[in-house]
Enzyme design. Sequence first.
Site, PDB file in Angstrom:
ATOM      1  CD  GLN A  40      -2.780  -1.186   2.453  1.00  0.00           C
ATOM      2  OE1 GLN A  40      -2.769  -0.270   3.270  1.00  0.00           O
ATOM      3  NE2 GLN A  40      -3.544  -2.248   2.599  1.00  0.00           N
ATOM      4  CB  CYS A  41       4.272   1.742  -0.554  1.00  0.00           C
ATOM      5  SG  CYS A  41       5.650   2.899  -0.657  1.00  0.00           S
TER       6      CYS A  41
END
EC number: 1.11.1.22
Length: 169
Positions: A40-41
């Site tokens: 989730q970057c």
Amino acid sequence: MTAQANNTIYGFSANALDGSPVALRDFEGKVLLIVNTASQCGFTPQYQGLQALYNRFGDRGFTVLGFPCNQFGQQEPGGSGEIKNFCETRYGVTFPLFEKVEVNGPNAHPLFKFLTAASPGMAIPFLGGAEDIKWNFTKFLVDRQGKVVKRYGSIAKPDEIAADIEKLL
């Protein structure tokens, strides 16, 4: 002989996403790109570029080793099954992925303590000392002898590393 004694990664082991132990000596003779990853970057799309490197150079003795980490912005909250499913379905990842690890601090995985000591980055106020990993998708290039050759920050795109990989193959 310990990994530190012979200055290579081959004395370390880690658990694959399925929990099975993997000795890094199993990769002896290969050029490796070891990466701390997260799902989730903002840098998560680099999975695509990492897979492209693996596809391009894999048959010449190169592999990527992905180590999910939740230390930076809690951007890898899922369990091993979720990580595997995400990487395979979203990015077609086929290179080896390992169980979630810490890469900095007292609970850092011994491999990452070794990698950061062997190839320190820059000291940045509020982000840690020179040895600390600053964010997800920091990459360590390791030669066929198991020695750390170079460290790349998160912003280094996988295709920008291709020439350095080529030199080691």
